[in-house]
Design a protein around this motif. Sequence first.
Motif, PDB file in Angstrom:
ATOM      1  N   ILE A  62    -110.570 -56.520 -75.130  1.00  0.00           N
ATOM      2  CA  ILE A  62    -110.557 -55.723 -73.897  1.00  0.00           C
ATOM      3  C   ILE A  62    -109.137 -55.599 -73.363  1.00  0.00           C
ATOM      4  O   ILE A  62    -108.705 -54.526 -72.935  1.00  0.00           O
ATOM      5  CB  ILE A  62    -111.499 -56.360 -72.850  1.00  0.00           C
ATOM      6  CG1 ILE A  62    -112.961 -56.171 -73.267  1.00  0.00           C
ATOM      7  CG2 ILE A  62    -111.255 -55.773 -71.460  1.00  0.00           C
ATOM      8  CD1 ILE A  62    -113.946 -56.995 -72.465  1.00  0.00           C
ATOM      9  N   SER A 115    -107.198 -53.175 -75.730  1.00  0.00           N
ATOM     10  CA  SER A 115    -107.697 -51.802 -75.750  1.00  0.00           C
ATOM     11  C   SER A 115    -107.659 -51.126 -74.390  1.00  0.00           C
ATOM     12  O   SER A 115    -107.345 -49.940 -74.291  1.00  0.00           O
ATOM     13  CB  SER A 115    -109.141 -51.775 -76.270  1.00  0.00           C
ATOM     14  OG  SER A 115    -109.214 -52.231 -77.585  1.00  0.00           O
ATOM     15  N   LEU A 116    -107.992 -51.884 -73.321  1.00  0.00           N
ATOM     16  CA  LEU A 116    -108.246 -51.259 -72.027  1.00  0.00           C
ATOM     17  C   LEU A 116    -107.298 -51.689 -70.915  1.00  0.00           C
ATOM     18  O   LEU A 116    -106.942 -50.881 -70.054  1.00  0.00           O
ATOM     19  CB  LEU A 116    -109.694 -51.552 -71.595  1.00  0.00           C
ATOM     20  CG  LEU A 116    -110.781 -51.188 -72.627  1.00  0.00           C
ATOM     21  CD1 LEU A 116    -112.145 -51.625 -72.134  1.00  0.00           C
ATOM     22  CD2 LEU A 116    -110.751 -49.707 -72.940  1.00  0.00           C
ATOM     23  N   PRO A 146    -102.793 -51.139 -72.366  1.00  0.00           N
ATOM     24  CA  PRO A 146    -102.598 -50.058 -73.340  1.00  0.00           C
ATOM     25  C   PRO A 146    -101.131 -49.873 -73.691  1.00  0.00           C
ATOM     26  O   PRO A 146    -100.243 -50.178 -72.900  1.00  0.00           O
ATOM     27  CB  PRO A 146    -103.153 -48.830 -72.610  1.00  0.00           C
ATOM     28  CG  PRO A 146    -102.976 -49.152 -71.156  1.00  0.00           C
ATOM     29  CD  PRO A 146    -103.165 -50.634 -71.034  1.00  0.00           C
ATOM     30  N   THR A 189    -110.252 -50.695 -63.507  1.00  0.00           N
ATOM     31  CA  THR A 189    -110.665 -50.743 -64.918  1.00  0.00           C
ATOM     32  C   THR A 189    -111.666 -51.868 -65.160  1.00  0.00           C
ATOM     33  O   THR A 189    -112.682 -51.682 -65.848  1.00  0.00           O
ATOM     34  CB  THR A 189    -109.440 -50.935 -65.833  1.00  0.00           C
ATOM     35  OG1 THR A 189    -108.494 -49.892 -65.596  1.00  0.00           O
ATOM     36  CG2 THR A 189    -109.846 -50.922 -67.291  1.00  0.00           C
ATOM     37  N   LEU A 213    -115.677 -51.591 -66.181  1.00  0.00           N
ATOM     38  CA  LEU A 213    -116.159 -52.269 -67.379  1.00  0.00           C
ATOM     39  C   LEU A 213    -117.371 -53.140 -67.059  1.00  0.00           C
ATOM     40  O   LEU A 213    -118.356 -53.169 -67.811  1.00  0.00           O
ATOM     41  CB  LEU A 213    -115.029 -53.113 -67.974  1.00  0.00           C
ATOM     42  CG  LEU A 213    -115.250 -53.730 -69.354  1.00  0.00           C
ATOM     43  CD1 LEU A 213    -115.553 -52.653 -70.395  1.00  0.00           C
ATOM     44  CD2 LEU A 213    -114.020 -54.528 -69.771  1.00  0.00           C
ATOM     45  N   GLY A 230    -118.948 -50.097 -71.951  1.00  0.00           N
ATOM     46  CA  GLY A 230    -117.500 -50.029 -72.109  1.00  0.00           C
ATOM     47  C   GLY A 230    -117.015 -50.606 -73.425  1.00  0.00           C
ATOM     48  O   GLY A 230    -115.943 -50.231 -73.925  1.00  0.00           O
ATOM     49  N   ARG A 243    -115.982 -48.429 -76.470  1.00  0.00           N
ATOM     50  CA  ARG A 243    -114.673 -47.768 -76.529  1.00  0.00           C
ATOM     51  C   ARG A 243    -113.645 -48.596 -77.294  1.00  0.00           C
ATOM     52  O   ARG A 243    -112.515 -48.150 -77.493  1.00  0.00           O
ATOM     53  CB  ARG A 243    -114.157 -47.511 -75.109  1.00  0.00           C
ATOM     54  CG  ARG A 243    -114.999 -46.509 -74.334  1.00  0.00           C
ATOM     55  CD  ARG A 243    -114.888 -46.736 -72.827  1.00  0.00           C
ATOM     56  NE  ARG A 243    -113.506 -46.792 -72.368  1.00  0.00           N
ATOM     57  CZ  ARG A 243    -113.120 -47.283 -71.192  1.00  0.00           C
ATOM     58  NH1 ARG A 243    -114.012 -47.775 -70.352  1.00  0.00           N
ATOM     59  NH2 ARG A 243    -111.843 -47.291 -70.867  1.00  0.00           N
ATOM     60  N   ILE A 244    -114.012 -49.785 -77.711  1.00  0.00           N
ATOM     61  CA  ILE A 244    -113.062 -50.667 -78.400  1.00  0.00           C
ATOM     62  C   ILE A 244    -113.044 -50.337 -79.887  1.00  0.00           C
ATOM     63  O   ILE A 244    -114.060 -50.466 -80.577  1.00  0.00           O
ATOM     64  CB  ILE A 244    -113.423 -52.150 -78.174  1.00  0.00           C
ATOM     65  CG1 ILE A 244    -113.317 -52.496 -76.687  1.00  0.00           C
ATOM     66  CG2 ILE A 244    -112.519 -53.057 -79.006  1.00  0.00           C
ATOM     67  CD1 ILE A 244    -113.740 -53.911 -76.347  1.00  0.00           C
TER      68      ILE A 244
END
Length: 700
Positions: free
Chosen positions: A261, A264-265, A268, A346, A350, A357, A360-361
């Motif tokens: 997480i 990726s989120l 970034p 964010t 999540l 969520g 999306r990884i």
Amino acid sequence: MFQEPDYRENLSLMLSEVLHDIGVNERMVMRRRRHCMLRETMRIIRCRLTDNNVTTYYLGSQSEGTTTKGLDSDLDSLLLNHDCNIIQDWSEWECGKENYLMIQDENTTPGYCFLQLLLSDEPIPATVIPDEHHINDRSGRILLKNTSFNDLIQGAVNHGPSNATQGQHGFCDSDHVLAYPCKSWPQSASGWLERQGIGRWPTQDMKSYAAYTECFVVPTGSKVSEYPELEWRISTSLAERCLILNLNITQIRCYVLLKMILKSLLNPQDEINVSSFMCKTVLLHCIEHTEQSIWKNNNLLTCLTYCLLELHTCVQNDCCSHFIIEENNLMAGQFTSEKKLELSKTITELIQSDGNGLLRINIDDLGQRLQVKLNMVLHGDYNFPTLLEIHQHIMTGGYINIAAGTSHCHKLVLNYFNNKSIMTMKQSVSKLMIFRNNGKRLQQAAFKLLAPFIFTTYGSVLASSSIGENNQVSPEACVWLSAGLNSDISSSRLKLASVFYSTGDMERAELILRHTEQQYYSYPVLPFCNCCRAARPAVSAEFMRVCSEQSENCIKHITAFCVRFIQKEINCVPRELQYEMFRSTQDDMIHRHQLDYWMDWAVVDSLPFLYFLQYKIYRHQQRHQDQQQALSKFIRTIEIDENLSTHRETALNILGQCMEQENKPQQALKCYLLSFQLRARNNAAKFHICKLLSRVLAGQ
């Protein structure tokens, strides 16, 4: 997205299966840990043998087994310098050592300290500034600046307390943290030993073990400090490693998900907003404040959500308390107001997505794999690496890293031996035997990997000495050379063959070479060298299969290390190879890296050396057909073996001399010129070219 009442439990089980399939399972976690710990143990053994006062520990994801291929975690190594004595009480002062008193007062940030210089001959503060690394503060104390460690690792980039070194292609990057050990457990961490959480975790046994591990100070100040160059962070990393090693598989999977997480989120494009250490700390707090019974695979999503809620609270409050030293706020001065709002939003989204969520990884195809498990897409739409392929990748990478660690430690021991007497070398070998006889299991395993290389070198040095005296190999040398024969598939055997060749015992040398060649082609052998920075060697599918099926001892049968001769072994080195010991002119030395000391040795890859020795022996025995066959194999090896990246120029130099002996000066010159193209500096080719041209001009 999910309509079933028990969808959280179903999703948790499917998420656990996905993590299992990408290598986050008990077996692979334990394998990763063992690979890293073996390398760490070899480095510790090497330091004991060479009277080096620095202990290396591998910390972080690689040693914890909390990483995946997609996370591509750095190898975090802590270099602990024992030359300094960091004390908290005057009773800990040691005569003759460089002593520093740890100071924590109103001027230091919680979790940090100043280091006050003390005299080495009596326990009182120093009054004279010894060098530019020390400074007087307003109270008249002489304090050590944390910049004193800067630039100690050549080619590294400073990142806070660490020096980052970019890995060769195929190897992970390294972060080296330089530190001093504390004499005793930090007083600021003593409260943790008494603290008791809801889940009665950590257990009293874990805390007792942790209290006996070393703690240390690392050279970095707090972001909110008034004295950033004077503060040193108090670190309990070994105790924290102990805690991570005692997590169950669900807790490890939760930590891996948090890191995915982050990457990726939350972080970034390689931003560092929230660190993996903060996530580790959040996880440990969550485990401490919950019942152990909730940390199960069918509850993974709930556990992850709990950790995200705790992380959100930390971001909102700008406060993440260090797990052991509570007053140390890991997030102090970390975020701007804008970044804090962005992170909070964010994390909230999540949490509210209730698992959505995670889709999306992309790391390790986690999101896509989860969609397949949930029947959201057809499996045929994706071609994921199988569990077997991932297992082979982990095992192969681990064994190559162990081989690299073995080679590196051997190189450092040789550098130590190169300037020492035979008596000192004998003492080092005696120290090594302690790890075989009295060592723990991991030490004995590391001994089996490293010791044969050292035995062979010691035996070869003894042989060189006796050959220099009476052209005979002493019985003691033969004992040690025999003890080292199983270092790998070839290098120690080739050294023994070279010893016999040097004494004129061609029959025994030829027998060893013939047996070595047969063994070489009986296994999927990987030529291996760690003398300088090079790409990770290319491996075959068969090599990967063997790695996945056997223990680390298989390295002895599937690797062919380069053959290294230090100058004390010169009488065991064929004349053609001796030139490599004198490759560097004064001008060349300027262009050498500090780790290029191996250039003062004769070093050659195994297979070219094998065929060279065969060529020389068959030439001596006047076996013309065998001689030409060996020469052809020698040439073909240089031309097609893609793993001869480090010493190809040496092989070409030796081949050129063979061509001269074949009375083929043009082919010899071609070899030398190709060698020179590969390495324009520190290359014996320039001597060979000059000699060859001189002979041609003289009409010889």
